[in-house]
Scaffold this motif. Structure first.
Motif, PDB file in Angstrom:
ATOM      1  N   UNK A   1     -35.991 112.163  14.651  1.00 22.50           N
ATOM      2  CA  UNK A   1     -35.472 111.090  13.816  1.00 22.50           C
ATOM      3  C   UNK A   1     -36.534 109.997  13.740  1.00 22.50           C
ATOM      4  N   UNK A   2     -36.760 109.409  12.541  1.00 18.30           N
ATOM      5  CA  UNK A   2     -37.841 108.410  12.428  1.00 18.30           C
ATOM      6  C   UNK A   2     -37.684 107.266  13.430  1.00 18.30           C
ATOM      7  N   UNK A   3     -38.812 106.810  13.916  1.00 18.64           N
ATOM      8  CA  UNK A   3     -38.845 105.641  14.809  1.00 18.64           C
ATOM      9  C   UNK A   3     -39.033 104.442  13.903  1.00 18.64           C
ATOM     10  N   UNK A   4     -37.912 103.829  13.512  1.00 12.29           N
ATOM     11  CA  UNK A   4     -37.988 102.854  12.425  1.00 12.29           C
ATOM     12  C   UNK A   4     -37.082 101.650  12.599  1.00 12.29           C
ATOM     13  N   UNK A   5     -36.175 101.685  13.585  1.00  8.96           N
ATOM     14  CA  UNK A   5     -35.202 100.605  13.713  1.00  8.96           C
ATOM     15  C   UNK A   5     -35.585  99.681  14.875  1.00  8.96           C
ATOM     16  N   UNK A   6     -36.074  98.462  14.588  1.00  4.95           N
ATOM     17  CA  UNK A   6     -36.441  97.549  15.676  1.00  4.95           C
ATOM     18  C   UNK A   6     -35.214  97.031  16.421  1.00  4.95           C
ATOM     19  N   UNK A   7     -35.386  96.538  17.634  1.00  2.08           N
ATOM     20  CA  UNK A   7     -36.672  96.456  18.333  1.00  2.08           C
ATOM     21  C   UNK A   7     -37.146  97.828  18.795  1.00  2.08           C
ATOM     22  N   UNK A   8     -38.417  97.876  19.148  1.00  4.51           N
ATOM     23  CA  UNK A   8     -39.038  99.106  19.626  1.00  4.51           C
ATOM     24  C   UNK A   8     -39.269  98.995  21.135  1.00  4.51           C
ATOM     25  N   UNK A   9     -39.267 100.161  21.782  1.00  3.24           N
ATOM     26  CA  UNK A   9     -39.376 100.175  23.239  1.00  3.24           C
ATOM     27  C   UNK A   9     -40.417 101.209  23.681  1.00  3.24           C
ATOM     28  N   UNK A  10     -41.014 100.962  24.838  1.00  2.04           N
ATOM     29  CA  UNK A  10     -41.974 101.911  25.391  1.00  2.04           C
ATOM     30  C   UNK A  10     -41.883 101.996  26.904  1.00  2.04           C
ATOM     31  N   UNK A  11     -42.157 103.192  27.406  1.00  2.44           N
ATOM     32  CA  UNK A  11     -42.251 103.433  28.850  1.00  2.44           C
ATOM     33  C   UNK A  11     -43.604 104.080  29.123  1.00  2.44           C
ATOM     34  N   UNK A  12     -44.267 103.658  30.175  1.00  2.00           N
ATOM     35  CA  UNK A  12     -45.457 104.392  30.613  1.00  2.00           C
ATOM     36  C   UNK A  12     -45.012 105.556  31.485  1.00  2.00           C
ATOM     37  N   UNK A  13     -45.729 106.670  31.401  1.00  2.00           N
ATOM     38  CA  UNK A  13     -45.397 107.887  32.134  1.00  2.00           C
ATOM     39  C   UNK A  13     -46.530 108.263  33.072  1.00  2.00           C
ATOM     40  N   UNK A  14     -46.177 108.686  34.258  1.00  2.00           N
ATOM     41  CA  UNK A  14     -47.153 109.245  35.202  1.00  2.00           C
ATOM     42  C   UNK A  14     -46.597 110.551  35.752  1.00  2.00           C
ATOM     43  N   UNK A  15     -47.468 111.364  36.304  1.00  2.00           N
ATOM     44  CA  UNK A  15     -47.035 112.613  36.933  1.00  2.00           C
ATOM     45  C   UNK A  15     -46.408 112.315  38.289  1.00  2.00           C
ATOM     46  N   UNK A  16     -45.173 112.733  38.459  1.00  2.00           N
ATOM     47  CA  UNK A  16     -44.474 112.544  39.728  1.00  2.00           C
ATOM     48  C   UNK A  16     -44.210 113.890  40.377  1.00  2.00           C
ATOM     49  N   UNK A  17     -44.866 114.163  41.494  1.00  2.00           N
ATOM     50  CA  UNK A  17     -44.727 115.459  42.166  1.00  2.00           C
ATOM     51  C   UNK A  17     -43.564 115.393  43.154  1.00  2.00           C
ATOM     52  N   UNK A  18     -42.662 116.363  43.034  1.00  2.00           N
ATOM     53  CA  UNK A  18     -41.520 116.425  43.957  1.00  2.00           C
ATOM     54  C   UNK A  18     -41.824 117.345  45.130  1.00  2.00           C
ATOM     55  N   UNK A  19     -42.212 118.592  44.829  1.00  2.00           N
ATOM     56  CA  UNK A  19     -42.622 119.495  45.908  1.00  2.00           C
ATOM     57  C   UNK A  19     -43.539 120.570  45.373  1.00  2.00           C
ATOM     58  N   UNK A  20     -44.386 121.077  46.272  1.00  2.00           N
ATOM     59  CA  UNK A  20     -45.375 122.088  45.924  1.00  2.00           C
ATOM     60  C   UNK A  20     -44.812 123.487  46.176  1.00  2.00           C
ATOM     61  N   UNK A  21     -45.393 124.479  45.481  1.00  2.00           N
ATOM     62  CA  UNK A  21     -44.870 125.848  45.560  1.00  2.00           C
ATOM     63  C   UNK A  21     -45.652 126.746  46.517  1.00  2.00           C
ATOM     64  N   UNK A  22     -46.851 126.358  46.914  1.00  2.00           N
ATOM     65  CA  UNK A  22     -47.546 127.148  47.930  1.00  2.00           C
ATOM     66  C   UNK A  22     -46.739 127.068  49.222  1.00  2.00           C
ATOM     67  N   UNK A  23     -46.389 128.220  49.778  1.00  2.00           N
ATOM     68  CA  UNK A  23     -45.542 128.175  50.965  1.00  2.00           C
ATOM     69  C   UNK A  23     -45.585 129.451  51.762  1.00  2.00           C
ATOM     70  N   UNK A  24     -44.556 129.632  52.578  1.00  2.00           N
ATOM     71  CA  UNK A  24     -44.436 130.811  53.429  1.00  2.00           C
ATOM     72  C   UNK A  24     -43.646 131.881  52.699  1.00  2.00           C
ATOM     73  N   UNK A  25     -44.185 133.076  52.660  1.00  2.28           N
ATOM     74  CA  UNK A  25     -43.481 134.180  52.010  1.00  2.28           C
ATOM     75  C   UNK A  25     -42.391 134.689  52.949  1.00  2.28           C
ATOM     76  N   UNK A  26     -41.202 134.846  52.414  1.00  2.00           N
ATOM     77  CA  UNK A  26     -40.090 135.351  53.226  1.00  2.00           C
ATOM     78  C   UNK A  26     -39.463 136.558  52.536  1.00  2.00           C
ATOM     79  N   UNK A  27     -38.689 137.313  53.318  1.00  2.00           N
ATOM     80  CA  UNK A  27     -37.909 138.402  52.738  1.00  2.00           C
ATOM     81  C   UNK A  27     -36.469 137.939  52.532  1.00  2.00           C
ATOM     82  N   UNK A  28     -35.572 138.871  52.262  1.00  2.00           N
ATOM     83  CA  UNK A  28     -34.192 138.493  51.954  1.00  2.00           C
ATOM     84  C   UNK A  28     -33.447 137.950  53.172  1.00  2.00           C
ATOM     85  N   UNK A  29     -34.040 138.100  54.362  1.00  2.00           N
ATOM     86  CA  UNK A  29     -33.430 137.538  55.565  1.00  2.00           C
ATOM     87  C   UNK A  29     -34.109 136.238  55.993  1.00  2.00           C
TER      88      UNK A  29
END
Length: 464
Positions: free
Chosen positions: A382-410
């Protein structure tokens, strides 16, 4: 000075959801359990403190969940976000067992509420914790302590000694002393390595120093690295992680879920040059929010900027930080230190590519798309056309990494010569066994709950 203590059957390393599920399950099976939590009591719970919900399979309405959410649909949702990089056998096991987990969680003190409104419309798929993740963590600690589980805070583990195919001792620090335990079984549930910026930089290169860490600063990967250095089998790519776009004003560590921004589907997102770089309307937000951390990480200086107008502001959950507001787009560009002419040109091109918006629907894929624009916006254009206008700055936020310990079904760990007799893993430290890339909202808590219970049960069975 070193002390030695041999009272415990099982030692659980970590103090979040998976660790607590393991400790409770083992204690209910008669084991004498100790939790070693690296964080002080006020920080206990790891990343689970910041969670909100649990994704759950169900064949009919159950607790706060409406309608049904079957195994095949759940798996299809997971495969879509991981691009097929999923261990399907383990994934199906987690999905099936999630159904019995929810009543187990309720029986152990967790309370649920219907899903929140806005872009996270998950009433059918995700059960929300009443009081959030902290409430869940506190409920589990109360339950664990009532069962006789002992908890030691400010107790970082320094070494888990592996001799042959057996863990022989656990070394940890507490109150200025080095202590040694010789438990009969060990459960590792101490998370990934995302709070170790040097390790992140080894994997990602210098851009990682600009990342923000959404969760606990205590997940530094000390136990994970110690075990990998001793030959415990690893799984996962060190560059893969749960990474979302968060408010650029968030603190370096522990900003939590309130710093996440849900405005992207109703915005255009530009880089520091004022250029769009991805389809903001690719899919509903719960299936796409976890790709935006990596997208922003690939931009100059690892920053992005979401631009909306007044009509979009009520459509998403507000951030803890208010947006930057301006009466005109050029004023907004100046306030956000973006190139004014380029941002105006980008918005003008986007607006010109928008067509009929009469089918606009904020909570569904509405097909209201741009035409002839690269990259396109395939929904909610949808067009960005209706004032007022707003902005947010974005940064990369890491929650958790995937390198880990390999496990089996137990949930058992192994080396190249076979299974380790008395070592299990649960939660984020083994999530890479299932998640090769991407993320599905609420699935981390499902992995932690399912594998935490399995690890606790198997460890207790071992020590009997």
């Amino acid at each position: 000075m070193t002390t030695q203590d041999d009272r415990y059957d099982i030692v659980v390393l970590g103090g979040g959801n998976a660790a607590l599920c393991a400790a409770i399950t083992a204690a209910e099976d008669g084991a004498k359990v100790l939790i070693l939590e690296a964080a002080p009591k006020s920080y206990r719970g790891g990343n689970s403190r910041h969670t909100r919900n649990f994704r759950c399979m169900h064949e009919a309405p159950m607790s706060v969940l409406v309608e049904s959410y079957g195994e095949e649909e759940y798996l299809a949702d997971l495969l879509r976000v991981t691009g097929g990089r999923t261990d399907e056998g383990l994934a199906r096991m987690v999905i099936r067992q999630s159904q019995e987990c929810l009543p187990w969680m309720e029986a152990h003190g967790v309370r649920f509420q219907p899903s929140l409104s806005g872009t996270l419309s998950l009433a059918r798929t995700n059960a929300f914790f009443m009081g959030g993740g902290k409430s869940l963590v506190n409920a589990y600690y109360r339950t664990a302590e009532a069962l006789g589980v002992e908890v030691l805070y400010d107790a970082p583990v320094r070494h888990v000694a592996l001799e042959g195919q057996r863990v022989t001792r656990v070394e940890y620090e507490h109150a200025g002393k080095l202590h040694t335990l010789r438990p009969r079984a060990v459960v590792v549930a101490s998370g990934g390595f995302q709070a170790n910026i040097d390790w992140l930089t080894e994997a990602w290169g210098p851009p990682a120093r600009n990342f923000l860490i959404r969760g606990t600063p205590y997940n530094r990967g000390t136990v994970l690295k110690d075990l990998l250095d001793q030959g415990v089998t690893s799984v996962g790519d060190p560059t893969q992680c749960h990474a979302v776009a968060i408010d650029g004003r968030a603190p370096k560590y522990d900003g939590g879920i309130v710093t996440r921004l849900d405005c992207v589907p109703f915005s255009i997102v530009v880089n520091k040059n004022g250029e769009r770089f991805y389809d903001e309307g690719e899919d509903v937000w719960p299936k796409r929010y976890a790709i935006w951390g990596r997208l922003v990480a690939a931009q100059p200086d690892q920053v992005g900027y979401a631009i909306i107008d007044s009509r979009a502001l009520p459509l998403f959950m507000p951030s803890v930080f208010p947006p930057i507001e301006a009466a005109t787009l050029d004023e907004l560009a100046r306030k956000m230190e973006l190139p004014e002419e380029k941002l105006l040109a980008t918005v003008a091109a986007f607006n010109a590519a928008c067509g009929d918006t009469s089918s606009f629907h904020p909570t569904e894929l509405d097909g209201v798309a741009t035409t002839g624009l690269t990259p396109p916006k395939t929904n909610w254009a949808r067009p960005i056309a209706e004032p007022p206008f707003y902005g947010y700055s974005l940064r990369t936020g890491v929650t958790f990494t995937y390198l880990g310990l390999k496990v089996d079904e137990t949930a058992r760990c192994s080396t190249e010569t076979g299974r380790i007799e008395n070592l299990w893993a649960a939660g984020e430290t083994m999530a890479g066994s299932i998640l090769g890339q991407g993320y599905l909202a609420g699935y981390g808590m499902t992995i932690g709950t399912v594998f935490g219970r399995i690890a606790g049960r198997e460890a207790a069975r071992h020590v009997r």
